[in-house]
Design a protein around this motif. Structure first.
Motif, short mmCIF file in Angstrom:
data_model
loop_
_atom_site.label_atom_id
_atom_site.label_comp_id
_atom_site.label_asym_id
_atom_site.label_seq_id
_atom_site.Cartn_x
_atom_site.Cartn_y
_atom_site.Cartn_z
N TRP A 91 11.45 32.67 -30.03
CA TRP A 91 10.01 32.85 -29.86
C TRP A 91 9.60 34.30 -30.06
O TRP A 91 8.57 34.59 -30.68
CB TRP A 91 9.59 32.37 -28.47
CG TRP A 91 9.75 30.90 -28.28
CD1 TRP A 91 9.66 29.92 -29.25
CD2 TRP A 91 10.07 30.21 -27.07
NE1 TRP A 91 9.89 28.69 -28.71
CE2 TRP A 91 10.14 28.83 -27.38
CE3 TRP A 91 10.30 30.61 -25.76
CZ2 TRP A 91 10.43 27.86 -26.41
CZ3 TRP A 91 10.58 29.66 -24.79
CH2 TRP A 91 10.65 28.30 -25.12
N LEU A 92 10.40 35.23 -29.54
CA LEU A 92 10.07 36.64 -29.68
C LEU A 92 10.11 37.06 -31.15
O LEU A 92 9.23 37.78 -31.63
CB LEU A 92 11.04 37.49 -28.86
CG LEU A 92 10.86 37.45 -27.34
CD1 LEU A 92 12.05 38.10 -26.64
CD2 LEU A 92 9.57 38.15 -26.94
N ALA A 93 11.14 36.62 -31.87
CA ALA A 93 11.26 36.96 -33.29
C ALA A 93 10.13 36.32 -34.09
O ALA A 93 9.58 36.92 -35.01
CB ALA A 93 12.61 36.51 -33.82
N THR A 96 6.74 38.22 -33.74
CA THR A 96 6.64 39.46 -34.51
C THR A 96 6.68 39.22 -36.00
O THR A 96 6.21 40.06 -36.78
CB THR A 96 7.80 40.41 -34.15
OG1 THR A 96 9.05 39.77 -34.44
CG2 THR A 96 7.76 40.80 -32.69
N GLY A 97 7.23 38.08 -36.43
CA GLY A 97 7.31 37.77 -37.85
C GLY A 97 8.28 38.63 -38.62
O GLY A 97 8.16 38.77 -39.84
N VAL A 98 9.26 39.23 -37.94
CA VAL A 98 10.17 40.16 -38.63
C VAL A 98 11.38 39.46 -39.24
O VAL A 98 12.06 40.05 -40.07
CB VAL A 98 10.65 41.26 -37.66
CG1 VAL A 98 9.49 42.12 -37.22
CG2 VAL A 98 11.35 40.65 -36.44
N LEU A 99 11.65 38.23 -38.82
CA LEU A 99 12.81 37.50 -39.34
C LEU A 99 12.38 36.14 -39.86
O LEU A 99 11.51 35.50 -39.28
CB LEU A 99 13.88 37.32 -38.26
CG LEU A 99 14.57 38.56 -37.69
CD1 LEU A 99 15.58 38.14 -36.63
CD2 LEU A 99 15.27 39.36 -38.78
N SER A 100 13.01 35.73 -40.94
CA SER A 100 12.79 34.36 -41.42
C SER A 100 13.51 33.40 -40.50
O SER A 100 14.32 33.81 -39.65
CB SER A 100 13.34 34.22 -42.84
OG SER A 100 14.77 34.35 -42.83
N GLU A 101 13.24 32.12 -40.65
CA GLU A 101 13.91 31.12 -39.82
C GLU A 101 15.43 31.17 -40.01
O GLU A 101 16.19 31.07 -39.04
CB GLU A 101 13.39 29.73 -40.17
CG GLU A 101 13.95 28.62 -39.29
CD GLU A 101 13.33 27.26 -39.60
OE1 GLU A 101 13.91 26.25 -39.18
OE2 GLU A 101 12.28 27.22 -40.27
N MET A 107 21.08 35.45 -36.55
CA MET A 107 21.13 36.33 -35.39
C MET A 107 21.69 35.60 -34.18
O MET A 107 22.57 36.12 -33.47
CB MET A 107 19.74 36.89 -35.08
CG MET A 107 19.69 37.79 -33.85
SD MET A 107 18.04 38.48 -33.50
CE MET A 107 17.16 37.00 -32.96
N LEU A 108 21.20 34.38 -33.93
CA LEU A 108 21.67 33.62 -32.77
C LEU A 108 23.13 33.22 -32.93
O LEU A 108 23.90 33.25 -31.96
CB LEU A 108 20.80 32.38 -32.57
CG LEU A 108 19.39 32.64 -32.05
CD1 LEU A 108 18.59 31.34 -32.02
CD2 LEU A 108 19.43 33.26 -30.67
N ASP A 109 23.53 32.85 -34.14
CA ASP A 109 24.93 32.48 -34.37
C ASP A 109 25.86 33.65 -34.07
O ASP A 109 26.93 33.48 -33.46
CB ASP A 109 25.12 32.02 -35.82
CG ASP A 109 24.53 30.64 -36.08
OD1 ASP A 109 24.23 29.93 -35.11
OD2 ASP A 109 24.36 30.28 -37.27
N ARG A 110 25.45 34.85 -34.48
CA ARG A 110 26.27 36.04 -34.22
C ARG A 110 26.35 36.34 -32.72
O ARG A 110 27.40 36.69 -32.20
CB ARG A 110 25.70 37.24 -34.96
CG ARG A 110 25.91 37.18 -36.48
CD ARG A 110 25.21 38.34 -37.17
NE ARG A 110 25.43 38.31 -38.61
CZ ARG A 110 24.76 39.07 -39.46
NH1 ARG A 110 23.83 39.92 -39.03
NH2 ARG A 110 25.03 38.99 -40.75
N LEU A 111 25.20 36.19 -32.05
CA LEU A 111 25.18 36.42 -30.60
C LEU A 111 26.13 35.46 -29.89
O LEU A 111 26.95 35.87 -29.05
CB LEU A 111 23.76 36.27 -30.08
CG LEU A 111 23.50 36.60 -28.61
CD1 LEU A 111 22.02 36.94 -28.42
CD2 LEU A 111 23.85 35.45 -27.66
#
Length: 250
Positions: A91-93, A96-101, A107-111
């Protein structure tokens, strides 16, 4: 690895007795030498006869609240924790519209890959605990106002958002929003964003806050009957247009 530093009350809540034997999720075995833990502090209180657990990230002071868990049920806690954390970051990303889906998913997979392991340790940090105590105060207020805490799965995220939009300061340092701090940390650590990109995100979030403030002022002006030819109304419109311009993607 996720490392939860547990206060005495949290450690007790994560313990149970079965057939005369005490079982606990808390394990104080030293971490491996190559471990790079992501530190969170966990605290527990009783509110309205329910176990309420507050998890707060040590660096960003981002907080999530969980309640209604049975004593010793660390499994449900972890499931809710990972689920809620992923939703908040998405939701935060998105806001801001800074990342594509696709980039959000990466990002989540890496986390999750880096912090799929977890450990509960005994111990706490006094500075983090001060902010946790403030979160607990809001929880008690919510129960006093509504008779209960929000639904643990659907409404809880909205309650977390309210908590993390507030302003905090660590040891007399600059003020910051936990939600913004968590997003920027994750963009840096798990999305590979450089400092220039993160600075752009912070400016965009600042513009969004200006826009929200200007819109609130305009709504108040309408309620008070402020006329469009009033200089105060013109100033509010100017602030709103300025905020909208700075918040656009470039």
């Amino acid at each position: 690895m996720l490392l939860f530093h547990c206060t005495n009350s949290a450690a007790e809540t994560l313990s149970s007795t079965r057939q005369g034997q005490k079982h606990s999720w808390v394990n104080n075995t030293p971490l491996p030498d190559d471990a790079q833990p992501w530190g969170w502090q966990l605290h527990a209180v009783k509110i309205a006869r329910q176990n309420v657990l507050v998890a707060m990230q040590a660096d960003t002071r981002f907080a999530m609240v969980f309640w209604g868990l049975k004593k010793g049920d660390g499994e449900t806690l972890l499931h809710l924790f990972y689920q809620r954390l992923a939703n908040h970051l998405l939701w935060l990303a998105e806001d801001t519209g800074v990342l594509s889906e696709a980039d959000c998913k990466t990002m989540l997979d890496r986390l999750l890959q880096q912090h799929a392991g977890f450990r509960f340790h005994a111990g706490s940090d006094r500075s983090v605990q001060t902010h946790i105590n403030d979160v607990v105060h809001h929880c008690r207020d919510a129960v006093a106002d509504n008779g209960c805490l929000p639904d643990n799965r659907e409404e809880a995220a909205g309650f977390d958002e309210f908590l993390n939009e507030g302003i905090r300061s660590v040891k007399g340092g600059a003020y910051f929003q936990p939600a913004e701090a968590l997003l920027c940390a994750c963009l840096r650590d798990f999305a590979g964003m450089d400092e220039a990109g993160i600075a752009m995100v912070r400016e965009r979030l600042k513009a969004q806050r200006r826009q929200e403030m200007a819109q609130t002022m305009l709504q108040h002006a309408e309620i008070e009957g402020l006329q469009e030819d009033d200089p105060a109304h013109a100033l509010m419109m100017h602030l709103l247009e300025q905020a909208q311009g700075k918040g656009r993607l470039h």
